[in-house]
Design a protein around this motif. Structure first.
Motif, PDB file in Angstrom:
ATOM      1  N   ASP A  57     -27.466 -47.892  11.286  1.00 16.56           N
ATOM      2  CA  ASP A  57     -26.448 -49.089  11.038  1.00 16.56           C
ATOM      3  C   ASP A  57     -27.403 -50.321  10.425  1.00 16.56           C
ATOM      4  O   ASP A  57     -26.924 -50.877   9.599  1.00 16.56           O
ATOM      5  CB  ASP A  57     -26.029 -49.386  12.350  1.00 16.56           C
ATOM      6  CG  ASP A  57     -24.848 -48.860  12.670  1.00 16.56           C
ATOM      7  OD1 ASP A  57     -24.363 -47.893  12.241  1.00 16.56           O
ATOM      8  OD2 ASP A  57     -24.362 -48.984  14.090  1.00 16.56           O
ATOM      9  N   GLU A  88     -16.001 -52.761  10.594  1.00 20.45           N
ATOM     10  CA  GLU A  88     -15.726 -53.375  12.061  1.00 20.45           C
ATOM     11  C   GLU A  88     -15.694 -52.383  13.042  1.00 20.45           C
ATOM     12  O   GLU A  88     -16.217 -52.396  14.186  1.00 20.45           O
ATOM     13  CB  GLU A  88     -14.357 -53.947  11.875  1.00 20.45           C
ATOM     14  CG  GLU A  88     -13.959 -55.234  11.188  1.00 20.45           C
ATOM     15  CD  GLU A  88     -12.735 -55.609  11.292  1.00 20.45           C
ATOM     16  OE1 GLU A  88     -11.661 -55.037  11.854  1.00 20.45           O
ATOM     17  OE2 GLU A  88     -12.462 -56.679  10.614  1.00 20.45           O
ATOM     18  N   GLN A 120     -18.442 -50.363  13.342  1.00 23.38           N
ATOM     19  CA  GLN A 120     -19.747 -50.016  13.842  1.00 23.38           C
ATOM     20  C   GLN A 120     -19.747 -51.189  14.846  1.00 23.38           C
ATOM     21  O   GLN A 120     -20.646 -50.791  15.978  1.00 23.38           O
ATOM     22  CB  GLN A 120     -20.560 -50.432  12.605  1.00 23.38           C
ATOM     23  CG  GLN A 120     -20.797 -49.382  11.466  1.00 23.38           C
ATOM     24  CD  GLN A 120     -21.493 -49.591  10.445  1.00 23.38           C
ATOM     25  OE1 GLN A 120     -20.716 -50.476   9.511  1.00 23.38           O
ATOM     26  NE2 GLN A 120     -22.738 -49.132  10.200  1.00 23.38           N
ATOM     27  N   THR A 121     -19.305 -52.319  15.029  1.00 27.16           N
ATOM     28  CA  THR A 121     -19.314 -53.322  15.869  1.00 27.16           C
ATOM     29  C   THR A 121     -18.549 -52.886  17.201  1.00 27.16           C
ATOM     30  O   THR A 121     -18.759 -52.861  18.313  1.00 27.16           O
ATOM     31  CB  THR A 121     -18.936 -54.800  15.500  1.00 27.16           C
ATOM     32  OG1 THR A 121     -19.621 -55.250  14.370  1.00 27.16           O
ATOM     33  CG2 THR A 121     -18.936 -55.574  16.710  1.00 27.16           C
ATOM     34  N   GLU A 128     -19.499 -52.241  21.011  1.00 29.07           N
ATOM     35  CA  GLU A 128     -18.737 -52.808  22.126  1.00 29.07           C
ATOM     36  C   GLU A 128     -18.487 -51.920  23.298  1.00 29.07           C
ATOM     37  O   GLU A 128     -18.686 -52.022  24.550  1.00 29.07           O
ATOM     38  CB  GLU A 128     -17.622 -53.698  21.726  1.00 29.07           C
ATOM     39  CG  GLU A 128     -17.772 -54.983  20.819  1.00 29.07           C
ATOM     40  CD  GLU A 128     -16.662 -55.417  20.192  1.00 29.07           C
ATOM     41  OE1 GLU A 128     -15.468 -54.733  20.074  1.00 29.07           O
ATOM     42  OE2 GLU A 128     -16.714 -56.881  19.895  1.00 29.07           O
ATOM     43  N   GLU A 136     -29.846 -62.646  12.815  1.00 34.00           N
ATOM     44  CA  GLU A 136     -28.387 -63.352  12.740  1.00 34.00           C
ATOM     45  C   GLU A 136     -28.297 -64.736  12.279  1.00 34.00           C
ATOM     46  O   GLU A 136     -27.782 -65.075  11.502  1.00 34.00           O
ATOM     47  CB  GLU A 136     -27.843 -63.204  14.170  1.00 34.00           C
ATOM     48  CG  GLU A 136     -26.572 -63.709  14.340  1.00 34.00           C
ATOM     49  CD  GLU A 136     -25.922 -64.067  15.576  1.00 34.00           C
ATOM     50  OE1 GLU A 136     -24.890 -64.586  15.814  1.00 34.00           O
ATOM     51  OE2 GLU A 136     -26.637 -63.671  17.039  1.00 34.00           O
ATOM     52  N   ALA A 179     -18.457 -58.997   8.439  1.00 35.61           N
ATOM     53  CA  ALA A 179     -18.641 -57.843   9.421  1.00 35.61           C
ATOM     54  C   ALA A 179     -20.161 -57.724   9.733  1.00 35.61           C
ATOM     55  O   ALA A 179     -20.618 -57.247  10.889  1.00 35.61           O
ATOM     56  CB  ALA A 179     -18.050 -56.426   9.015  1.00 35.61           C
ATOM     57  N   THR A 191     -21.049 -60.528  12.544  1.00 34.47           N
ATOM     58  CA  THR A 191     -20.199 -59.756  13.859  1.00 34.47           C
ATOM     59  C   THR A 191     -21.365 -58.897  14.234  1.00 34.47           C
ATOM     60  O   THR A 191     -21.708 -58.841  15.497  1.00 34.47           O
ATOM     61  CB  THR A 191     -19.093 -59.487  13.635  1.00 34.47           C
ATOM     62  OG1 THR A 191     -18.035 -60.355  12.987  1.00 34.47           O
ATOM     63  CG2 THR A 191     -18.121 -58.960  14.816  1.00 34.47           C
ATOM     64  N   TYR A 192     -21.829 -57.894  13.423  1.00 34.23           N
ATOM     65  CA  TYR A 192     -22.320 -57.014  13.972  1.00 34.23           C
ATOM     66  C   TYR A 192     -23.765 -57.307  14.603  1.00 34.23           C
ATOM     67  O   TYR A 192     -24.114 -56.922  15.861  1.00 34.23           O
ATOM     68  CB  TYR A 192     -22.901 -55.642  12.763  1.00 34.23           C
ATOM     69  CG  TYR A 192     -23.653 -54.463  13.288  1.00 34.23           C
ATOM     70  CD1 TYR A 192     -23.020 -53.573  14.025  1.00 34.23           C
ATOM     71  CD2 TYR A 192     -24.980 -54.673  13.284  1.00 34.23           C
ATOM     72  CE1 TYR A 192     -23.802 -52.245  14.321  1.00 34.23           C
ATOM     73  CE2 TYR A 192     -25.658 -53.557  13.804  1.00 34.23           C
ATOM     74  CZ  TYR A 192     -25.123 -52.375  14.415  1.00 34.23           C
ATOM     75  OH  TYR A 192     -25.982 -51.248  14.573  1.00 34.23           O
ATOM     76  N   ARG A 236     -23.193 -59.077  18.119  1.00 36.89           N
ATOM     77  CA  ARG A 236     -23.063 -58.087  19.131  1.00 36.89           C
ATOM     78  C   ARG A 236     -24.071 -57.244  19.404  1.00 36.89           C
ATOM     79  O   ARG A 236     -24.336 -56.960  20.510  1.00 36.89           O
ATOM     80  CB  ARG A 236     -21.769 -57.022  18.912  1.00 36.89           C
ATOM     81  CG  ARG A 236     -20.927 -56.559  19.824  1.00 36.89           C
ATOM     82  CD  ARG A 236     -20.130 -57.652  20.575  1.00 36.89           C
ATOM     83  NE  ARG A 236     -19.336 -58.376  20.163  1.00 36.89           N
ATOM     84  CZ  ARG A 236     -18.791 -59.175  19.141  1.00 36.89           C
ATOM     85  NH1 ARG A 236     -19.658 -60.045  19.270  1.00 36.89           N
ATOM     86  NH2 ARG A 236     -17.954 -59.440  18.634  1.00 36.89           N
ATOM     87  N   LEU A 237     -24.881 -56.920  18.400  1.00 36.79           N
ATOM     88  CA  LEU A 237     -26.181 -56.053  18.622  1.00 36.79           C
ATOM     89  C   LEU A 237     -27.078 -56.712  19.493  1.00 36.79           C
ATOM     90  O   LEU A 237     -27.712 -56.248  20.318  1.00 36.79           O
ATOM     91  CB  LEU A 237     -26.839 -55.986  17.180  1.00 36.79           C
ATOM     92  CG  LEU A 237     -27.954 -54.863  17.418  1.00 36.79           C
ATOM     93  CD1 LEU A 237     -27.836 -53.600  18.016  1.00 36.79           C
ATOM     94  CD2 LEU A 237     -28.728 -54.541  15.747  1.00 36.79           C
ATOM     95  N   TRP A 253     -26.121 -56.110  22.952  1.00 35.96           N
ATOM     96  CA  TRP A 253     -26.337 -54.700  23.153  1.00 35.96           C
ATOM     97  C   TRP A 253     -27.737 -54.784  23.613  1.00 35.96           C
ATOM     98  O   TRP A 253     -28.115 -53.775  24.662  1.00 35.96           O
ATOM     99  CB  TRP A 253     -25.903 -53.827  21.924  1.00 35.96           C
ATOM    100  CG  TRP A 253     -26.226 -52.144  22.151  1.00 35.96           C
ATOM    101  CD1 TRP A 253     -24.983 -51.471  22.343  1.00 35.96           C
ATOM    102  CD2 TRP A 253     -27.158 -51.340  22.331  1.00 35.96           C
ATOM    103  NE1 TRP A 253     -25.474 -50.083  22.445  1.00 35.96           N
ATOM    104  CE2 TRP A 253     -26.672 -50.299  22.721  1.00 35.96           C
ATOM    105  CE3 TRP A 253     -28.476 -51.676  22.443  1.00 35.96           C
ATOM    106  CZ2 TRP A 253     -27.367 -48.996  23.049  1.00 35.96           C
ATOM    107  CZ3 TRP A 253     -29.457 -50.402  22.569  1.00 35.96           C
ATOM    108  CH2 TRP A 253     -28.896 -49.390  22.824  1.00 35.96           C
TER     109      TRP A 253
END
Length: 190
Positions: free
Chosen positions: A66, A94, A96-97, A101, A140, A155, A158-159, A162-163, A166
């Motif tokens: 990714d 989206e 991938q995000t 999640e 980010e 996107a 956002t990824y 969220r990463l 994670w």
């Protein structure tokens, strides 16, 4: 397919580089800094994988792929011209995000709720994942800064957001499902 028969080209010797659309920019440009930081994150993640096995290693492998997609997205400006490009640019999706999640939710279901902040540390894998988390946050920030000045795929932002979550949850899994987390004790050394 990518074919690299020659690694050095000398085209960047004057301090500029080519973006994915062929435009030349300074190597210190914000766009290059953003996708360069994503590349740094990927290298940091490679170090973390030295300590990973099983399911988490497979998830980290998917994230590394990714991150190459993300770098390809960020190095290709002019999103409004995607349809007319000779080669459609690779853009983050989206889905991938959404995968991140689902994985966060599955990992988090194994953990007790936190009652303190977690200090980076514990196992080798957890420590490396915390480093990945902080490099991800920097990537980010650079991408958000770029998006304030130029067009960036939402996107992608956002990824990255969220990463980093994670990586935090995965670091707790790597610390014996949170039982080996190193907890912050406020004012402990006063």
């Amino acid at each position: 397919m990518v074919v690299l028969s020659r690694i050095y080209t000398r085209t960047g010797d004057a301090g500029d580089t080519a973006l994915g659309n062929g435009a030349r920019v300074a190597k210190h440009s914000l766009r290059v800094t953003a996708y360069g930081t994503v590349d740094e994150l990927n290298a940091t993640l490679g170090m973390a994988r030295l300590h990973a096995t099983g399911e988490i290693d497979g998830q980290l492998s998917a994230i590394q792929n990714d991150l190459f997609d993300l770098g390809a997205d960020l190095c290709r400006p002019d999103m409004d011209r995607d349809a007319e490009a000779d080669y459609p640019p690779l853009r983050m999706a989206e889905s991938q995000t959404a995968r991140l999640e689902r994985e966060i939710d599955a990992m988090n279901a194994r953990l007790e709720p936190l009652r303190s902040f977690v200090l980076p540390g514990g196992s080798a894998l957890a420590s490396h994942l915390h480093l990945c988390r902080t490099v991800c946050r920097r990537a980010e920030r650079k991408t958000v800064e770029l998006a304030a000045m130029e067009q960036v795929n939402p996107a992608a932002v956002t990824y990255l957001n969220r990463l980093s979550d994670w990586f935090f949850v995965a670091s707790r899994i790597a610390n014996d499902d949170g039982r080996a987390d190193v907890l912050w004790i406020p004012g402990a050394n006063r």
